[in-house]
Design a protein around this motif. Structure first.
Motif, PDB file in Angstrom:
ATOM      1  N   ALA A 106     -22.405  17.576 -11.183  1.00 34.91           N
ATOM      2  CA  ALA A 106     -23.638  18.354 -11.139  1.00 34.91           C
ATOM      3  C   ALA A 106     -24.518  17.908  -9.986  1.00 34.91           C
ATOM      4  O   ALA A 106     -25.167  18.729  -9.321  1.00 34.91           O
ATOM      5  N   ALA A 107     -24.547  16.607  -9.733  1.00 40.11           N
ATOM      6  CA  ALA A 107     -25.314  16.087  -8.600  1.00 40.11           C
ATOM      7  C   ALA A 107     -24.710  16.574  -7.279  1.00 40.11           C
ATOM      8  O   ALA A 107     -25.422  17.087  -6.402  1.00 40.11           O
ATOM      9  N   LEU A 108     -23.410  16.436  -7.149  1.00 33.23           N
ATOM     10  CA  LEU A 108     -22.740  16.839  -5.906  1.00 33.23           C
ATOM     11  C   LEU A 108     -22.945  18.323  -5.616  1.00 33.23           C
ATOM     12  O   LEU A 108     -23.108  18.720  -4.453  1.00 33.23           O
ATOM     13  N   ALA A 109     -22.946  19.135  -6.662  1.00 35.75           N
ATOM     14  CA  ALA A 109     -23.126  20.582  -6.484  1.00 35.75           C
ATOM     15  C   ALA A 109     -24.499  20.903  -5.896  1.00 35.75           C
ATOM     16  O   ALA A 109     -24.688  21.975  -5.319  1.00 35.75           O
ATOM     17  N   ARG A 110     -25.439  19.975  -6.034  1.00 40.00           N
ATOM     18  CA  ARG A 110     -26.796  20.171  -5.511  1.00 40.00           C
ATOM     19  C   ARG A 110     -27.037  19.385  -4.234  1.00 40.00           C
ATOM     20  O   ARG A 110     -28.179  19.239  -3.786  1.00 40.00           O
ATOM     21  N   GLY A 111     -25.975  18.839  -3.654  1.00 39.03           N
ATOM     22  CA  GLY A 111     -26.120  18.066  -2.426  1.00 39.03           C
ATOM     23  C   GLY A 111     -26.694  16.687  -2.662  1.00 39.03           C
ATOM     24  O   GLY A 111     -27.209  16.050  -1.749  1.00 39.03           O
ATOM     25  N   VAL A 112     -26.586  16.214  -3.905  1.00 37.05           N
ATOM     26  CA  VAL A 112     -27.141  14.916  -4.301  1.00 37.05           C
ATOM     27  C   VAL A 112     -26.014  13.885  -4.356  1.00 37.05           C
ATOM     28  O   VAL A 112     -24.874  14.213  -4.707  1.00 37.05           O
ATOM     29  N   HIS A 113     -26.336  12.631  -4.031  1.00 39.85           N
ATOM     30  CA  HIS A 113     -25.343  11.566  -3.978  1.00 39.85           C
ATOM     31  C   HIS A 113     -25.334  10.772  -5.284  1.00 39.85           C
ATOM     32  O   HIS A 113     -26.282  10.034  -5.560  1.00 39.85           O
ATOM     33  N   PRO A 114     -24.291  10.868  -6.112  1.00 34.74           N
ATOM     34  CA  PRO A 114     -24.235  10.074  -7.349  1.00 34.74           C
ATOM     35  C   PRO A 114     -23.778   8.650  -7.072  1.00 34.74           C
ATOM     36  O   PRO A 114     -22.944   8.400  -6.198  1.00 34.74           O
ATOM     37  N   ILE A 115     -24.342   7.706  -7.820  1.00 34.78           N
ATOM     38  CA  ILE A 115     -23.928   6.305  -7.800  1.00 34.78           C
ATOM     39  C   ILE A 115     -23.739   5.900  -9.251  1.00 34.78           C
ATOM     40  O   ILE A 115     -24.674   5.979 -10.054  1.00 34.78           O
ATOM     41  N   LEU A 116     -22.531   5.485  -9.618  1.00 33.93           N
ATOM     42  CA  LEU A 116     -22.209   5.180 -11.006  1.00 33.93           C
ATOM     43  C   LEU A 116     -22.174   3.665 -11.218  1.00 33.93           C
ATOM     44  O   LEU A 116     -21.587   2.935 -10.420  1.00 33.93           O
ATOM     45  N   LEU A 117     -22.808   3.218 -12.298  1.00 32.23           N
ATOM     46  CA  LEU A 117     -22.902   1.796 -12.596  1.00 32.23           C
ATOM     47  C   LEU A 117     -22.215   1.468 -13.905  1.00 32.23           C
ATOM     48  O   LEU A 117     -22.311   2.232 -14.871  1.00 32.23           O
ATOM     49  N   THR A 118     -21.526   0.328 -13.946  1.00 32.47           N
ATOM     50  CA  THR A 118     -21.095  -0.207 -15.224  1.00 32.47           C
ATOM     51  C   THR A 118     -22.311  -0.818 -15.911  1.00 32.47           C
ATOM     52  O   THR A 118     -23.318  -1.134 -15.271  1.00 32.47           O
ATOM     53  N   ALA A 119     -22.227  -0.985 -17.229  1.00 33.28           N
ATOM     54  CA  ALA A 119     -23.376  -1.472 -17.992  1.00 33.28           C
ATOM     55  C   ALA A 119     -23.693  -2.923 -17.652  1.00 33.28           C
ATOM     56  O   ALA A 119     -22.791  -3.756 -17.495  1.00 33.28           O
ATOM     57  N   VAL A 120     -24.986  -3.224 -17.540  1.00 33.94           N
ATOM     58  CA  VAL A 120     -25.399  -4.603 -17.311  1.00 33.94           C
ATOM     59  C   VAL A 120     -25.006  -5.455 -18.512  1.00 33.94           C
ATOM     60  O   VAL A 120     -25.070  -5.004 -19.661  1.00 33.94           O
ATOM     61  N   ALA A 121     -24.573  -6.687 -18.267  1.00 33.82           N
ATOM     62  CA  ALA A 121     -24.069  -7.543 -19.338  1.00 33.82           C
ATOM     63  C   ALA A 121     -25.185  -8.168 -20.152  1.00 33.82           C
ATOM     64  O   ALA A 121     -26.267  -8.470 -19.633  1.00 33.82           O
ATOM     65  N   ALA A 122     -24.928  -8.365 -21.429  1.00 32.56           N
ATOM     66  CA  ALA A 122     -25.734  -9.257 -22.247  1.00 32.56           C
ATOM     67  C   ALA A 122     -25.304 -10.687 -21.903  1.00 32.56           C
ATOM     68  O   ALA A 122     -24.361 -10.893 -21.139  1.00 32.56           O
ATOM     69  N   ILE A 123     -25.991 -11.681 -22.452  1.00 35.80           N
ATOM     70  CA  ILE A 123     -25.591 -13.052 -22.202  1.00 35.80           C
ATOM     71  C   ILE A 123     -24.768 -13.572 -23.380  1.00 35.80           C
ATOM     72  O   ILE A 123     -25.279 -13.744 -24.491  1.00 35.80           O
ATOM     73  N   THR A 124     -23.480 -13.720 -23.153  1.00 35.22           N
ATOM     74  CA  THR A 124     -22.578 -14.341 -24.123  1.00 35.22           C
ATOM     75  C   THR A 124     -21.815 -15.440 -23.403  1.00 35.22           C
ATOM     76  O   THR A 124     -21.502 -15.306 -22.206  1.00 35.22           O
ATOM     77  N   CYS A 125     -21.533 -16.495 -24.109  1.00 37.73           N
ATOM     78  CA  CYS A 125     -20.944 -17.671 -23.474  1.00 37.73           C
ATOM     79  C   CYS A 125     -19.590 -18.037 -24.075  1.00 37.73           C
ATOM     80  O   CYS A 125     -19.373 -17.897 -25.282  1.00 37.73           O
ATOM     81  N   ALA A 126     -18.707 -18.502 -23.226  1.00 33.23           N
ATOM     82  CA  ALA A 126     -17.476 -19.168 -23.644  1.00 33.23           C
ATOM     83  C   ALA A 126     -17.587 -20.584 -23.093  1.00 33.23           C
ATOM     84  O   ALA A 126     -17.272 -20.843 -21.925  1.00 33.23           O
ATOM     85  N   GLY A 127     -18.134 -21.474 -23.895  1.00 31.19           N
ATOM     86  CA  GLY A 127     -18.430 -22.812 -23.411  1.00 31.19           C
ATOM     87  C   GLY A 127     -19.555 -22.764 -22.397  1.00 31.19           C
ATOM     88  O   GLY A 127     -20.643 -22.264 -22.673  1.00 31.19           O
ATOM     89  N   SER A 128     -19.283 -23.216 -21.204  1.00 28.70           N
ATOM     90  CA  SER A 128     -20.301 -23.254 -20.155  1.00 28.70           C
ATOM     91  C   SER A 128     -20.240 -22.047 -19.227  1.00 28.70           C
ATOM     92  O   SER A 128     -20.894 -22.030 -18.184  1.00 28.70           O
ATOM     93  N   THR A 129     -19.478 -21.017 -19.620  1.00 28.02           N
ATOM     94  CA  THR A 129     -19.279 -19.855 -18.746  1.00 28.02           C
ATOM     95  C   THR A 129     -19.768 -18.575 -19.404  1.00 28.02           C
ATOM     96  O   THR A 129     -19.401 -18.285 -20.551  1.00 28.02           O
TER      97      THR A 129
END
Length: 278
Positions: free
Chosen positions: A166-189
């Motif tokens: 729909a954006a492209l059809a209007r000459g608009v540039h889409p940018i798709l993002l994956t979801a920002v992460a929550a903070i979950t840990c596996a030990g120190s990572t």
């Protein structure tokens, strides 16, 4: 013979002088295919339209603060950010507000009572103009097992592809993002914890839209800031300054950091919207 050579040398020098002067003239050089600066490329005003959930939405209080609310400050006056992200929405409830029922159909998807679009999507469809940008980030609430927020992977890909088209059809540039992460840990990572990454990339491949992998970028940031391991106290210290009293939403400082990640990705990936950054 010597005088003849000298004469020829002087004649050649006279012919070369105008070329040398022209090459040294900045006004002349500017007309000979010199690359345009970022400022020149960004001369035409654009609007950056944003669709997403609470991690992107404008705040109604001190916390949570969506990163989209901090995004506009990173741009010059030639870019206007219109953040239409809404807390608690999946991609489907954002698009079809009020028309997504609490019942799943035989395909496992929430049944639509109507295919009429939400006011916010209609606002974008009528407001977007050639040269604008559309940034889409969902994938947090979509994983809910219950309707109306539930969205299956195939449906998610279909809807994100539709928005980009729909954006492209209007000459608009889409940018798709994956979801920002929550903070979950596996030990120190710090670890990834969001879905729909494959579907986001597939929607981008189908439409030629760039992907900013905000999940990976945010996890890398959490590791640089040494957020893991932690005792789950989001009320104080570095963790408390970044997150609300949960593992998902941001204080103003955290939102600013996430907005900065997206801006850096625009530059690093050569996405033309970067020309409008300060």
């Amino acid at each position: 013979m010597t005088s003849m050579k000298a004469f020829r040398w002087l004649a050649a020098l006279a012919l070369m002088m105008p070329l040398a002067l022209a090459a040294a003239d900045p006004a002349t050089a500017a007309t000979c295919g010199a690359p345009r600066s970022h400022a020149a490329a960004a001369a035409a005003p654009v609007t950056v339209w944003m669709a997403g959930d609470s991690t992107m939405a404008n705040p109604s209080g001190s916390c949570p603060v969506g990163w989209g609310s901090q995004f506009g400050a990173l741009f010059t006056s030639s870019a206007t950010v219109k953040n239409l992200a809404v807390a608690g929405r999946s991609i489907q409830t954002w698009l079809y507000e009020g028309n997504v029922t609490g019942t799943k159909g035989s395909d496992g998807e929430c049944v639509l009572s109507s295919t009429g679009y939400s006011t916010r999507w209609n606002q974008m469809l009528t407001g977007m103009k050639t040269g604008d940008y559309l940034i889409v980030q969902f994938g947090i609430n979509d994983g809910d097992t219950a309707c109306p927020r539930h969205v299956g992977t195939a449906r998610y890909q279909q809807l994100m592809t539709m928005m980009a088209q729909a954006a492209l059809a209007r000459g608009v540039h889409p940018i798709l993002l994956t979801a920002v992460a929550a903070i979950t840990c596996a030990g120190s990572t710090a670890t990834t914890n969001r879905g729909f990454v494959t579907q986001t990339r597939a929607a981008a491949a189908a439409t030629g839209a760039p992907v900013v992998d905000l999940q990976t970028l945010s996890v890398a940031l959490y590791n640089r800031l040494r957020f893991c391991p932690n005792n789950g106290d989001y009320t104080s210290g570095a963790l408390g300054a970044f997150f609300c009293n949960d593992h998902t939403h941001f204080e103003a400082y955290g939102a600013q950091q996430i907005a900065g990640l997206v801006a850096t990705a625009l530059r690093d990936q050569g996405i033309p919207l970067a020309a409008y950054l300060r």
